[in-house]
Each structure stands twice: as C-alpha cells, then as structure tokens.
Write a protein that holds these residues in place. Structure first.
Motif, PDB file in Angstrom:
ATOM      1  N   ALA A 189       0.853  -1.202   0.000  1.00 16.89           N
ATOM      2  CA  ALA A 189       0.000   0.000   0.000  1.00 16.89           C
ATOM      3  C   ALA A 189       0.883   1.244   0.000  1.00 16.89           C
ATOM      4  O   ALA A 189       1.963   1.251   0.572  1.00 16.89           O
ATOM      5  CB  ALA A 189      -0.913   0.005   1.222  1.00 16.89           C
ATOM      6  N   ARG A 190       0.422   2.276  -0.676  1.00 14.22           N
ATOM      7  CA  ARG A 190       1.186   3.517  -0.838  1.00 14.22           C
ATOM      8  C   ARG A 190       0.566   4.645  -0.032  1.00 14.22           C
ATOM      9  O   ARG A 190      -0.652   4.726   0.086  1.00 14.22           O
ATOM     10  CB  ARG A 190       1.122   3.957  -2.296  1.00 14.22           C
ATOM     11  CG  ARG A 190       2.312   3.600  -3.141  1.00 14.22           C
ATOM     12  CD  ARG A 190       2.127   4.203  -4.531  1.00 14.22           C
ATOM     13  NE  ARG A 190       0.771   4.106  -5.049  1.00 14.22           N
ATOM     14  CZ  ARG A 190       0.009   5.150  -5.327  1.00 14.22           C
ATOM     15  NH1 ARG A 190       0.449   6.380  -5.116  1.00 14.22           N
ATOM     16  NH2 ARG A 190      -1.206   4.995  -5.812  1.00 14.22           N
ATOM     17  N   ARG A 191       1.398   5.543   0.430  1.00 20.25           N
ATOM     18  CA  ARG A 191       0.867   6.732   1.075  1.00 20.25           C
ATOM     19  C   ARG A 191       0.383   7.696  -0.004  1.00 20.25           C
ATOM     20  O   ARG A 191       1.059   7.915  -1.002  1.00 20.25           O
ATOM     21  CB  ARG A 191       1.948   7.406   1.908  1.00 20.25           C
ATOM     22  CG  ARG A 191       1.422   8.640   2.624  1.00 20.25           C
ATOM     23  CD  ARG A 191       2.435   9.244   3.565  1.00 20.25           C
ATOM     24  NE  ARG A 191       3.552   9.806   2.836  1.00 20.25           N
ATOM     25  CZ  ARG A 191       4.821   9.684   3.206  1.00 20.25           C
ATOM     26  NH1 ARG A 191       5.134   8.980   4.288  1.00 20.25           N
ATOM     27  NH2 ARG A 191       5.783  10.228   2.510  1.00 20.25           N
ATOM     28  N   ILE A 255      -8.466   6.807 -10.731  1.00 15.09           N
ATOM     29  CA  ILE A 255      -9.892   6.484 -10.687  1.00 15.09           C
ATOM     30  C   ILE A 255     -10.278   6.066  -9.274  1.00 15.09           C
ATOM     31  O   ILE A 255     -11.264   6.493  -8.721  1.00 15.09           O
ATOM     32  CB  ILE A 255     -10.218   5.359 -11.700  1.00 15.09           C
ATOM     33  CG1 ILE A 255      -9.914   5.864 -13.114  1.00 15.09           C
ATOM     34  CG2 ILE A 255     -11.675   4.949 -11.586  1.00 15.09           C
ATOM     35  CD1 ILE A 255     -10.061   4.823 -14.187  1.00 15.09           C
ATOM     36  N   ILE A 256      -9.432   5.235  -8.683  1.00 17.55           N
ATOM     37  CA  ILE A 256      -9.654   4.777  -7.311  1.00 17.55           C
ATOM     38  C   ILE A 256      -8.495   5.269  -6.447  1.00 17.55           C
ATOM     39  O   ILE A 256      -7.335   5.136  -6.815  1.00 17.55           O
ATOM     40  CB  ILE A 256      -9.704   3.232  -7.260  1.00 17.55           C
ATOM     41  CG1 ILE A 256     -10.848   2.695  -8.115  1.00 17.55           C
ATOM     42  CG2 ILE A 256      -9.854   2.725  -5.822  1.00 17.55           C
ATOM     43  CD1 ILE A 256     -12.201   3.169  -7.696  1.00 17.55           C
ATOM     44  N   SER A 257      -8.811   5.855  -5.305  1.00 13.44           N
ATOM     45  CA  SER A 257      -7.763   6.343  -4.414  1.00 13.44           C
ATOM     46  C   SER A 257      -7.421   5.335  -3.327  1.00 13.44           C
ATOM     47  O   SER A 257      -6.300   5.318  -2.826  1.00 13.44           O
ATOM     48  CB  SER A 257      -8.181   7.654  -3.756  1.00 13.44           C
ATOM     49  OG  SER A 257      -8.336   8.642  -4.739  1.00 13.44           O
ATOM     50  N   GLY A 258      -8.388   4.529  -2.919  1.00 12.74           N
ATOM     51  CA  GLY A 258      -8.081   3.599  -1.842  1.00 12.74           C
ATOM     52  C   GLY A 258      -9.122   2.502  -1.672  1.00 12.74           C
ATOM     53  O   GLY A 258     -10.237   2.597  -2.186  1.00 12.74           O
ATOM     54  N   VAL A 259      -8.701   1.450  -0.965  1.00 15.25           N
ATOM     55  CA  VAL A 259      -9.587   0.341  -0.597  1.00 15.25           C
ATOM     56  C   VAL A 259      -9.669   0.337   0.926  1.00 15.25           C
ATOM     57  O   VAL A 259      -8.637   0.331   1.598  1.00 15.25           O
ATOM     58  CB  VAL A 259      -9.012  -1.016  -1.061  1.00 15.25           C
ATOM     59  CG1 VAL A 259      -9.993  -2.151  -0.750  1.00 15.25           C
ATOM     60  CG2 VAL A 259      -8.670  -0.997  -2.537  1.00 15.25           C
ATOM     61  N   THR A 260     -10.871   0.389   1.470  1.00 16.90           N
ATOM     62  CA  THR A 260     -11.011   0.348   2.932  1.00 16.90           C
ATOM     63  C   THR A 260     -11.784  -0.898   3.336  1.00 16.90           C
ATOM     64  O   THR A 260     -12.470  -1.522   2.513  1.00 16.90           O
ATOM     65  CB  THR A 260     -11.769   1.584   3.456  1.00 16.90           C
ATOM     66  OG1 THR A 260     -13.016   1.665   2.766  1.00 16.90           O
ATOM     67  CG2 THR A 260     -10.978   2.860   3.233  1.00 16.90           C
ATOM     68  N   HIS A 261     -11.648  -1.268   4.601  1.00 13.36           N
ATOM     69  CA  HIS A 261     -12.439  -2.394   5.094  1.00 13.36           C
ATOM     70  C   HIS A 261     -12.832  -2.164   6.540  1.00 13.36           C
ATOM     71  O   HIS A 261     -12.202  -1.381   7.252  1.00 13.36           O
ATOM     72  CB  HIS A 261     -11.675  -3.712   4.935  1.00 13.36           C
ATOM     73  CG  HIS A 261     -10.494  -3.831   5.845  1.00 13.36           C
ATOM     74  ND1 HIS A 261      -9.299  -3.192   5.590  1.00 13.36           N
ATOM     75  CD2 HIS A 261     -10.326  -4.492   7.015  1.00 13.36           C
ATOM     76  CE1 HIS A 261      -8.434  -3.464   6.555  1.00 13.36           C
ATOM     77  NE2 HIS A 261      -9.032  -4.253   7.445  1.00 13.36           N
ATOM     78  N   ASP A 262     -13.882  -2.857   6.940  1.00 14.73           N
ATOM     79  CA  ASP A 262     -14.445  -2.646   8.263  1.00 14.73           C
ATOM     80  C   ASP A 262     -15.116  -3.949   8.693  1.00 14.73           C
ATOM     81  O   ASP A 262     -15.968  -4.469   7.976  1.00 14.73           O
ATOM     82  CB  ASP A 262     -15.480  -1.513   8.155  1.00 14.73           C
ATOM     83  CG  ASP A 262     -16.145  -1.210   9.479  1.00 14.73           C
ATOM     84  OD1 ASP A 262     -15.716  -1.773  10.512  1.00 14.73           O
ATOM     85  OD2 ASP A 262     -17.098  -0.404   9.490  1.00 14.73           O
ATOM     86  N   LEU A 406      -3.172  -0.082  -7.367  1.00 17.12           N
ATOM     87  CA  LEU A 406      -2.930   0.969  -6.384  1.00 17.12           C
ATOM     88  C   LEU A 406      -1.516   0.929  -5.805  1.00 17.12           C
ATOM     89  O   LEU A 406      -1.057   1.889  -5.204  1.00 17.12           O
ATOM     90  CB  LEU A 406      -3.953   0.886  -5.256  1.00 17.12           C
ATOM     91  CG  LEU A 406      -5.378   1.230  -5.704  1.00 17.12           C
ATOM     92  CD1 LEU A 406      -6.371   1.008  -4.572  1.00 17.12           C
ATOM     93  CD2 LEU A 406      -5.449   2.667  -6.181  1.00 17.12           C
ATOM     94  N   GLY A 407      -0.827  -0.187  -6.006  1.00 10.92           N
ATOM     95  CA  GLY A 407       0.501  -0.313  -5.433  1.00 10.92           C
ATOM     96  C   GLY A 407       1.574   0.426  -6.224  1.00 10.92           C
ATOM     97  O   GLY A 407       2.646   0.697  -5.710  1.00 10.92           O
TER      98      GLY A 407
END
Ligand code: ASP
Ligand code: MG
Length: 409
Positions: A189-191, A255-262, A406-407
């Motif tokens: 994952a990237r900042r 297009i996509i900035s990030g993937v989140t999970h919960d 995203l990487g």
C-alpha cells in the motif's frame, strides 16, 4: 508569521520520552517564528482504562459523570506537555476545552461543537506563549463538561484551526499518512500525497481509521486543510484538501484512491416483510428511537406481496437491535429475523469514479475471481461497498488493491 494547529494523538504522547519529543517539535516550530496552538489526546490507552474503571463501579455509568471522568485524560497530557515545553525554554499555557472556549450542545459523551470562543488562546498567543489545549472536550450551553465522542481530539484541532484561521491543521499520529489500503493487510500500500475532503469522508466512514469522521466533516464544512503525518518519523504525510484544489491542479486523478475495510458491523435480515407503505418507516423509527446506528439497508423486490430487508449495525448495537426488531415482528407481520455477526465490508473510494464507467463491474469481477460471494452492495457517487463474509475480507482487500493498480504510483 503563520499560525499552525498541531494535534498529537495518544500514541504520540504515550510516555515521558514521547512527550519530550513532541515538546521539542513544538518548540522548533515556535522558534521558526510561527504561533502554535497544540491539541493533545490522552496518553496511550488512558481513555480505555478510564472507561473500564467506570464499568467496574457501575453497570451503566451516568453520561455526565463519564464525561467528567474521561476529560481528565487529556488534562494530564496537556499539563505534562506544557511542563516539557517550558523546560525547553519556551513559555506555554494549558487550557481545558472549556477554558479554550469550545462551546457544545448538552449531548453528553457525543456532544457537538456549537461555537469556538477562543479569546483566551488569542491572548496567550499574543503574549508569546504556546497554547496547549485538551482535545475531545468542551463545555455545554448548560455549563457542564462534555466530550465529543471517541477520537474527538481530531475535531477539536480542526475546530480551533477554523476559528483561529490557522494556515494549517497538522494531525500527528503513529502512521505516516493516509494509505491506499491498510498497510497491515496490504504491505505494498502507498501513502497518498493528497486526498480530497469527499474521498477522506468516504474513507473515514468505511473503515479508514486515520481521522475521526466528524473532524473530516468539520474540515470540509469550514475549508480547513489538514495534514496527516507521523510524530515518529516527522516526514511529510497526506494533505486532505478541498475537492476543487485537486481538480484545479489538474493532477492525474486516479480512478480509485483507496480500498477500505471494516469488520465492526453485523448483518441483520428480516424475512417475509409485508410489502406495503409504512412498514420500513415503523421498523427503522423504532431502531432510531433506541439510538441504533443503522448503516447499509437493502430491500429486495417483492414476491407474492412479501420482501426481505437486510441492514448492518455496529456489533455493539446488535443485541439491542434484535430486541427492538423482535418486538416489532408481530405488529408488522414479518416472518422472522436472522443475523450474522461474521461479516465485513470492503469498499473502493475514488473521485475519478464519477467519470469512469465500469468501476463497479471491475470490483465484482475481482471478487468473483477470488470466489468471494457478495452479500450486499451499496454505492455513493465516489464509493462502492460490498458486504462479504468476514473470513474473506483481507483477501478481498488485497485482490482489489491489485486489480486497481494501487501499489504502483
Ligand atoms: N482520548 C479520546 C479517545 O481515546 C479522544 C482522542 O484521542 O481523540 O477517544
Ligand atoms: Mg485518534
């Protein structure tokens, strides 16, 4: 000469060494010529410890007293930090939320900020002092001490930055910024150097744990630019900025900035609900009256005059939810209720989604290729979320991060 607000979270001030390191940074900022207002959280796990203590003397601690208790945590850090700053040769004065002029409504344990009357802070700054403010707290219109809800120090910092028209609001934490996914799940994952308010709001709401949701809402409403960065490495982190700012700069918008999970929510399904006006209203009014925080809601098309309704609630609200819904079942004529606590939500967030068709399809194909079943789907203009089995969540995050490239920057 500018004015900066610097907020330090619990891990940043967890022990005397950390407090001295933070003091050094504040002193260095001051000596570069800027006015500094510091906001602190309680040291380490202090707030959790105090909550535990409360439950040892009472099964249901009174909200007013809970607020009085929890605000003590931030008082300890603010006084210690001031002492450390003074020790390093700069004047510093501490202020409780009340003294700092944070005026709230009377909703104990999750009060909303109504106004910031920061005159005493302005006076301290004018006298050449660093002002250190206890985060997460204020005083109500009824003159009682209140807290802003867990994680509320972020909101204190943003509110002060808005009221004092600070040039920046720096939120120091134990990670180096906002990442394209949780680096503990996705090592590559990237900042993100920048993220828009809207994207940050969606991320904070769907499991991105870096900033408290309310603080992002406040920042967006007041146009406060936030810099999320590490108090361990001090390197530049992620700027959270107005949506226009990203567009104006014409940056190559991913297009996509990030993937989140919960994985903090449970799924509840009510079977064979009669398909007629007023049923959903009655059900969700009853849940709202009992302060259940309902999240995703999905209702099926009806067959033979009946439909299923599924929704998610925080684990902490599950027992109450089941009690409330069971009491309603007879009245609305539904067949029964089932629940599944072992679910999780995976979301993709990105402003570029608005102008790029096929994003949802790529997400579903990616999950399908992993053999992951989608139980519920919801979308906003810049987010797609899927509820899946909790056991599949990490695999889903890794696969989506790869599918949307995203990487690689
Ligand atoms: N100390 C409070 C909490 O742990 C507030 C904060 O840290 O933002 O929730
Ligand atoms: Mg926090």
């Amino acid at each position: 000469m500018a004015l900066v607000v610097q907020k330090f979270g619990g891990t940043s001030v967890a022990d005397p060494d950390r407090i001295r390191a933070v003091a050094e940074h504040v002193v260095a900022t001051r000596r570069r010529g800027d006015d500094v207002v510091v906001v602190v959280s309680a040291m380490g796990k202090t707030t959790d410890d105090l909550v535990r203590l409360a439950h040892e003397v009472s099964a249901a601690p009174a909200d007013r007293e809970m607020d009085m208790l929890l605000t003590a945590g931030e008082r300890i850090s603010m006084a210690l930090l001031c002492m450390a700053i003074i020790e390093q040769g700069e004047p510093a004065v501490s202020f409780t939320g009340s003294q700092a002029g944070i005026l709230t409504d009377t909703t104990h344990t999750k009060a909303k900020i109504l106004d910031v009357r920061a005159d005493r802070l302005r006076e301290a700054l004018a006298a050449g002092s660093v002002a250190v403010v206890a985060g997460f707290q204020g005083v109500s219109t009824a003159s009682d001490v209140t807290t802003l809800g867990r994680g509320g120090s972020d909101t204190t910092a943003v509110a002060l930055a808005a009221a004092l028209e600070a040039s920046a609001c720096e939120i120091y934490t134990d990670v180096t910024g906002v990442f394209t996914a949780d680096p503990r799940v996705v090592p590559e994952a990237r900042r993100l150097p920048r993220v828009s308010f809207d994207e940050m709001l969606e991320m904070a709401a769907t499991g991105g744990r870096v900033l408290a949701l309310r603080s992002v809402e406040f920042a967006r409403n007041h146009g406060v630019r936030v810099h999320v960065r590490s108090s361990f490495t001090w390197e530049p982190g992620t700027w959270v900025v107005p949506d226009e700012e990203l567009e104006v700069e014409g940056m190559e918008q991913a297009i996509i900035s990030g993937v989140t999970h919960d994985t903090s929510e449970a799924k509840v399904t009510i079977a064979r609900v009669p398909d007629r006006p007023g049923v959903a209203a009655r059900l969700f009014r009853a849940l709202a009256d009992d302060a259940v925080n309902v999240d995703m809601i999905v209702q099926n098309v009806s067959t033979e005059g009946h439909t299923d309704i599924s929704f998610t609630v925080p684990h902490a609200d599950l027992t109450r939810t089941l009690t409330v819904v069971e009491a309603q079942l007879g009245g609305i004529g539904a067949a029964g209720i089932t629940h599944d606590a072992d679910v999780g939500r995976v979301s993709i967030v990105g402003a570029g989604m608005k102008s790029n068709p096929g994003v949802a399809a790529t997400m579903f194909e990616t999950l399908a290729a992993e053999g992951i079943n989608i139980e519920m789907i919801s979308t906003s203009t810049i987010r797609v979320s899927c509820v899946v089995a909790e056991a599949d969540v990490q695999r889903a995050v890794v696969a989506l991060h790869r599918a949307f490239d995203l990487g690689t920057s």
